[in-house]
Motif scaffolding. Structure first.
Motif, PDB file in Angstrom:
ATOM      1  N   ARG A  24       0.990  -1.231   0.061  1.00 10.35           N
ATOM      2  CA  ARG A  24       0.051   0.127   0.084  1.00 10.35           C
ATOM      3  C   ARG A  24       0.969   1.130  -0.030  1.00 10.35           C
ATOM      4  N   GLU A  25       0.358   2.352  -1.074  1.00  9.27           N
ATOM      5  CA  GLU A  25       1.308   3.437  -0.876  1.00  9.27           C
ATOM      6  C   GLU A  25       0.753   4.507   0.245  1.00  9.27           C
ATOM      7  N   ILE A  26       1.605   5.283   0.988  1.00  7.48           N
ATOM      8  CA  ILE A  26       0.936   6.200   1.808  1.00  7.48           C
ATOM      9  C   ILE A  26       0.610   7.322   1.000  1.00  7.48           C
ATOM     10  N   ARG A  27      -0.839   7.674   1.152  1.00  9.09           N
ATOM     11  CA  ARG A  27      -1.240   8.756   0.457  1.00  9.09           C
ATOM     12  C   ARG A  27      -1.205   9.954   1.357  1.00  9.09           C
ATOM     13  N   GLY A  28      -0.725  11.056   0.727  1.00 11.31           N
ATOM     14  CA  GLY A  28      -0.449  12.155   1.546  1.00 11.31           C
ATOM     15  C   GLY A  28       0.530  12.324   2.474  1.00 11.31           C
ATOM     16  N   ARG A  29       0.557  12.997   3.588  1.00 10.27           N
ATOM     17  CA  ARG A  29       1.784  13.242   4.218  1.00 10.27           C
ATOM     18  C   ARG A  29       1.693  12.182   5.689  1.00 10.27           C
ATOM     19  N   GLU A  30       0.600  11.391   6.016  1.00  8.21           N
ATOM     20  CA  GLU A  30       0.828  10.562   7.030  1.00  8.21           C
ATOM     21  C   GLU A  30      -0.382   9.378   7.003  1.00  8.21           C
ATOM     22  N   MET A  64       8.384   7.648  12.612  1.00 10.76           N
ATOM     23  CA  MET A  64       7.301   6.681  13.000  1.00 10.76           C
ATOM     24  C   MET A  64       6.763   7.396  14.344  1.00 10.76           C
ATOM     25  N   ARG A  65       5.599   7.337  14.668  1.00  5.83           N
ATOM     26  CA  ARG A  65       4.968   8.013  15.769  1.00  5.83           C
ATOM     27  C   ARG A  65       4.212   6.415  16.500  1.00  5.83           C
ATOM     28  N   PHE A  66       4.544   6.245  17.614  1.00  6.48           N
ATOM     29  CA  PHE A  66       3.978   4.838  18.257  1.00  6.48           C
ATOM     30  C   PHE A  66       3.033   5.365  19.513  1.00  6.48           C
ATOM     31  N   VAL A  99       0.117   3.102  15.059  1.00  3.76           N
ATOM     32  CA  VAL A  99       1.493   3.432  14.415  1.00  3.76           C
ATOM     33  C   VAL A  99       1.184   4.486  13.455  1.00  3.76           C
ATOM     34  N   ALA A 100       1.885   5.419  13.419  1.00  4.20           N
ATOM     35  CA  ALA A 100       1.569   6.566  12.232  1.00  4.20           C
ATOM     36  C   ALA A 100       2.796   6.854  11.635  1.00  4.20           C
ATOM     37  N   LEU A 101       2.854   6.690  10.479  1.00  2.00           N
ATOM     38  CA  LEU A 101       4.168   7.192   9.590  1.00  2.00           C
ATOM     39  C   LEU A 101       4.034   8.500   8.809  1.00  2.00           C
ATOM     40  N   THR A 102       4.877   9.420   9.115  1.00  2.00           N
ATOM     41  CA  THR A 102       4.702  10.636   8.470  1.00  2.00           C
ATOM     42  C   THR A 102       5.646  10.912   7.778  1.00  2.00           C
ATOM     43  N   VAL A 103       5.476  11.379   6.319  1.00  2.00           N
ATOM     44  CA  VAL A 103       6.319  11.394   5.168  1.00  2.00           C
ATOM     45  C   VAL A 103       6.756  12.840   4.930  1.00  2.00           C
ATOM     46  N   GLY A 104       8.228  13.060   4.354  1.00  2.00           N
ATOM     47  CA  GLY A 104       8.537  14.199   4.298  1.00  2.00           C
ATOM     48  C   GLY A 104       9.218  14.077   2.999  1.00  2.00           C
ATOM     49  N   PRO A 105       9.638  14.975   1.939  1.00  3.76           N
ATOM     50  CA  PRO A 105       8.330  15.930   1.908  1.00  3.76           C
ATOM     51  C   PRO A 105       7.139  15.593   1.606  1.00  3.76           C
ATOM     52  N   ALA A 106       6.132  16.244   1.523  1.00  5.60           N
ATOM     53  CA  ALA A 106       4.940  16.395   1.347  1.00  5.60           C
ATOM     54  C   ALA A 106       4.558  15.384  -0.034  1.00  5.60           C
ATOM     55  N   SER A 107       5.424  15.777  -1.000  1.00  5.60           N
ATOM     56  CA  SER A 107       5.281  15.197  -2.422  1.00  5.60           C
ATOM     57  C   SER A 107       6.180  13.845  -2.515  1.00  5.60           C
ATOM     58  N   ALA A 108       6.609  13.215  -1.573  1.00 10.73           N
ATOM     59  CA  ALA A 108       7.297  12.094  -1.764  1.00 10.73           C
ATOM     60  C   ALA A 108       6.254  10.974  -1.742  1.00 10.73           C
ATOM     61  N   ARG A 109       6.873   9.729  -2.377  1.00  9.54           N
ATOM     62  CA  ARG A 109       5.839   8.823  -2.414  1.00  9.54           C
ATOM     63  C   ARG A 109       6.526   7.633  -1.802  1.00  9.54           C
TER      64      ARG A 109
END
Length: 122
Positions: A24-30, A64-66, A99-109
């Motif tokens: 599954r791809e992360i959609r958006g920032r988190e 990661m945020r747990f 578990v939350a995964l936050t992606v940076g930058p926002a455009s990253a896939r």
């Protein structure tokens, strides 16, 4: 995979596949994953990640945020690789954990193929 859909929180695409695995791809920032635990104990969480993209050199990071505990960031590459985080017992609670995964930058896939949750060795 789809048979675990009840554990997938917000921020994910539908299941896709490549020549290696379903993901599954992360959609958006988190994106968030939910999982129940019967008891509290220190954990190790391994998440298999890959950076998906057009080959640009932009560094992509995932933090990661747990539950309420923020953990270190990693920088996934264009190859599937498992990254590990240690979760102290104080952050684990009986019942549903997130578990939350936050992606940076926002455009990253970025994509996730699987998550392993283990009891941490003492």
């Amino acid at each position: 995979r789809d048979h675990h859909v009840e554990l997938v929180g917000a921020g994910w695409t539908d299941v896709q596949t490549d020549t290696v695995a379903a993901y599954r791809e992360i959609r958006g920032r988190e994106a968030e994953l939910l999982f129940p635990l019967e008891q509290t104990e220190p954990l190790r969480i391994g998440i298999q990640l890959i950076a998906i993209g057009n080959g640009d050199a932009t560094a992509r990071s995932v933090q990661m945020r747990f539950n309420d505990l923020s953990l270190e960031s990693v920088t996934p590459t264009g190859v599937w690789q498992r990254y590990w985080w240690n979760i102290p017992v104080e952050a684990v609670r009986p019942g549903v954990n997130a578990v939350a995964l936050t992606v940076g930058p926002a455009s990253a896939r970025l994509a996730v193929s699987d998550v392993l949750i283990e009891e941490a060795s003492q």
